[in-house]
Design an enzyme around this catalytic site. Structure first.
Site, short mmCIF file in Angstrom:
data_model
loop_
_atom_site.label_atom_id
_atom_site.label_comp_id
_atom_site.label_asym_id
_atom_site.label_seq_id
_atom_site.Cartn_x
_atom_site.Cartn_y
_atom_site.Cartn_z
N LYS A 90 0.86 -1.19 0.00
CA LYS A 90 0.00 0.00 0.00
C LYS A 90 0.89 1.23 0.00
O LYS A 90 1.43 1.64 1.02
CB LYS A 90 -0.94 0.04 1.21
CG LYS A 90 -2.06 1.06 0.96
CD LYS A 90 -2.56 1.75 2.18
CE LYS A 90 -1.68 2.82 2.73
NZ LYS A 90 -1.52 4.03 1.89
N SER A 111 6.37 7.63 9.11
CA SER A 111 6.66 8.51 10.24
C SER A 111 6.64 7.73 11.57
O SER A 111 5.95 6.72 11.69
CB SER A 111 5.63 9.64 10.29
OG SER A 111 4.36 9.10 10.53
N GLY A 146 4.16 4.70 12.71
CA GLY A 146 4.84 3.42 12.96
C GLY A 146 4.46 2.85 14.31
O GLY A 146 4.18 1.65 14.44
N GLU A 150 10.63 1.07 9.57
CA GLU A 150 11.68 1.98 9.08
C GLU A 150 11.12 3.39 9.19
O GLU A 150 10.28 3.80 8.40
CB GLU A 150 12.06 1.63 7.64
CG GLU A 150 12.64 0.24 7.53
CD GLU A 150 13.32 -0.06 6.20
OE1 GLU A 150 13.28 0.78 5.29
OE2 GLU A 150 13.89 -1.17 6.09
N CYS A 199 14.45 10.34 4.83
CA CYS A 199 14.52 9.87 6.21
C CYS A 199 15.94 10.00 6.76
O CYS A 199 16.12 10.25 7.94
CB CYS A 199 14.04 8.43 6.29
SG CYS A 199 14.87 7.34 5.16
N GLU A 223 12.16 15.97 13.63
CA GLU A 223 12.34 15.83 12.19
C GLU A 223 11.54 16.92 11.47
O GLU A 223 10.34 17.05 11.70
CB GLU A 223 11.84 14.44 11.76
CG GLU A 223 12.13 14.10 10.33
CD GLU A 223 11.62 12.69 9.96
OE1 GLU A 223 10.53 12.31 10.41
OE2 GLU A 223 12.34 12.00 9.22
#
Ligand code: NAD
Length: 520
Positions: A200, A254, A258, A275, A309, A411
């Site tokens: 997806k 993100s 996650g 990840e 990332c 981030e």
């Protein structure tokens, strides 16, 4: 299928015209875009989703969220696909995966232009990313028939061996920043290990993953063994993850999402690979080649408009060279061509969405209010301001950042560099590790012993010495700390995508029996 030439999609192309032409070999103009299930396009049943051209802010394509029922159909197809795929020998699976590489190469320019238009990424970057997808397929094709277990010298009369078996249907969820690259990164090892992936992609950038799905089927992967599911995460993605056929979740995205997905998977006792994001430290010592370090530091944060990332978003500089180094980076940043991703001259394209633009801008303003200084950038470049001119943000260098500022900890996912100063090696390492993340990092120095000392002590899944940002499907990639766990590249991906079965074979002529009597 031979490529028609010239293809649309470069200078001046309008997405609403060029995208349907680029999709045409697989999706005839006028046909609704949907999920690829069992080799056919299945329209979604959920809400309408609008794809927006990031350089103009204008919509160019609409499709529907798949929704839970279509997601359930996808998982059922994957169960069948898993049986079909594992019925083939591993060598045959490898040959078919190799053929996917050739398909990707044959359509490379079309895919690169489609990615540029639909994900707003400079054409010079998307060409490289598509070529890497072909390499991923070829690398993993080689592994397909080299995955096997061990024979263990147990202290009994048994032969004990292990089998590395695929999970079956596995759900993969990917973000919007490098769509086809991330799709290939996950699909290739999943298929090489014998699984039936249900990918997806982000609802914002699904088109190149969808075409990759068609190419996999054209190359001979059984149609049920590869599914590309189009739609939102909280509806379609969540339904696929919690479906009873799902055996593994691989999530790239993100940290907040996650964590939610890991909770959801835990409820069904489904393993996860996560990840996630980062706030990676790029450390420059006074003995570094400052010219190279400055170029590398710019690439670390500004390529992909910082929407990466592994972005080197924290620049830690040794005090004796702090002023010179930050000035070099700022001066270089001001010269990087920002603009239309369709132009071959562009090196930095737009930010993904108006919302993401607002987040980047908000974090920069907060940093300035907290006492940082903008050496360059700080907002939209002149003549390229949102919303009429797209979501462009100028490469920005913030100096005088202190470790507790939000800009040093969170981030940004934009072209924003936070520069901090340190006095010695211990302080550099402490600053680098003063983050909840641990995705990547780098050190620039001419002292090899120092380089290896620092590499060993920074808590990060990937570390570069006198360089930045090189990654390969051949090498393990993933996070420490809140940047995630598990590895879906390199040899370690075989562990992530397979589970171990231990098989015991009695070899004694008269085996001892558990209750102490001999069988008749
Ligand atoms: P995101 O977490 O918002 O979305 C990622 C994917 O998750 C999308 O496909 C989305 O539809 C899906 N999703 C959202 N909610 C869901 C739910 N409840 N259930 C199932 N799926 C759900 O991330 P993003 O904004 O698309 O991407 C940016 C983030 O991704 C950044 O934090 C970046 O650092 C990270 N990222 C990490 C890596 C890596 O390999 N470590 C690579 C690229 C991007």
């Amino acid at each position: 299928m031979a490529e028609a030439d010239p293809l649309p999609g470069l200078d001046g192309a309008r997405s609403e015209e060029a995208v349907p032409t680029l999709l045409a070999p697989w999706i005839p103009p006028g046909q609704t875009v949907g999920s690829l299930i069992g080799g056919t396009l299945v329209p979604g049943r959920g809400d309408e989703i609008e794809l927006v051209d990031r350089s103009t802010g204008k919509p160019f394509l609409r499709y529907r969220d798949a929704g839970p029922e279509v997601a359930a159909d996808a998982m059922t197809a994957a169960e069948t696909g898993f049986r079909e795929w594992t019925a083939l020998s591993p060598s045959e699976r490898g040959r078919r995966l190799w053929a996917v590489g050739a398909k990707v190469r044959a359509h490379a320019e079309r895919l690169a232009r489609l990615e540029t238009l639909s994900a707003g990424k400079p054409i010079r970057d998307t060409r490289v990313e598509v070529a890497k997808v072909a390499e991923m397929m070829e690398y993993w094709a080689g592994w397909a028939d080299k995955i096997h277990g061990d024979v263990i010298p147990v202290p009994t009369t048994h032969l004990n061996y292990t089998r590395r078996e695929p999970y079956g249907p596995v759900v993969q969820i990917t973000p919007w920043n490098v769509p086809i690259f991330t799709g290939g990164w996950q699909l290739a090892p999943a298929l090489a290990t014998g699984n039936a992936p249900v990918l997806k992609p982000s609802e914002l950038t699904p088109l190149t993953s969808l075409v990759l799905g068609f190419l996999l089927v054209e190359a001979g992967i059984p149609a049920n063994a590869v599914t590309i599911l189009l739609g939102y995460g909280h509806t379609t993605g969540a339904a696929a993850i919690s479906h009873k056929a799902n055996r593994l979740v691989v999530f790239v995205g993100s940290p907040a999402t996650g964590a939610r997905i890991a909770e959801q998977a835990a409820r069904n006792v489904i393993p996860c690979v996560l990840e996630l994001g980062g706030k990676s430290a790029n450390i420059v010592f006074e003995d570094a080649d400052l010219r190279l370090a400055s170029l590398g530091s710019q690439a670390a944060i500004f390529s992909a408009a910082g929407q990466s990332c592994v972005a080197g978003s924290r620049l830690l500089v040794h005090r004796p060279v702090y002023e010179r180094m930050t000035a070099l980076v700022a001066e270089g940043a001001g010269r990087i061509p920002v603009g239309d991703p369709r132009s071959e001259a562009t090196q930095i394209g737009p930010i993904a969405t108006a919302r993401q633009f607002a987040q980047v801008d908000g974090m920069v303003q907060a940093g300035l209010s907290a006492g940082a200084t903008a050496l360059t950038g700080g907002g939209a470049p002149e003549g390229l301001s949102a919303p009429d001119g797209g979501f462009f943000f100028a490469p920005t260098v913030l100096s005088g950042v202190s470790p507790t500022m939000e800009i040093a900890q969170e981030e940004v996912f934009g072209p924003v560099l936070a520069a901090l100063v340190f006095d010695d090696e211990d302080e550099a390492i402490a600053l680098a590790n003063d983050s909840r993340f641990g995705l990547a990092g780098a050190v620039w120095t001419r002292d090899p012993a120092r380089a290896h000392r620092v590499a060993a002590q920074v808590e990060a899944g990937t570390f570069w010495i006198n360089g930045y940002k090189t990654i390969s499907t051949m090498s393990p990639f993933g996070g420490f700390k809140a940047s995630g766990y598990g590895r879906s590249s390199g040899k370690e991906a075989i562990e992530a995508y397979t589970r171990t079965k231990s098989v015991w074979v009695e070899t004694a002529a008269n085996p001892a029996t558990p209750f102490g009597y001999a069988p008749d």
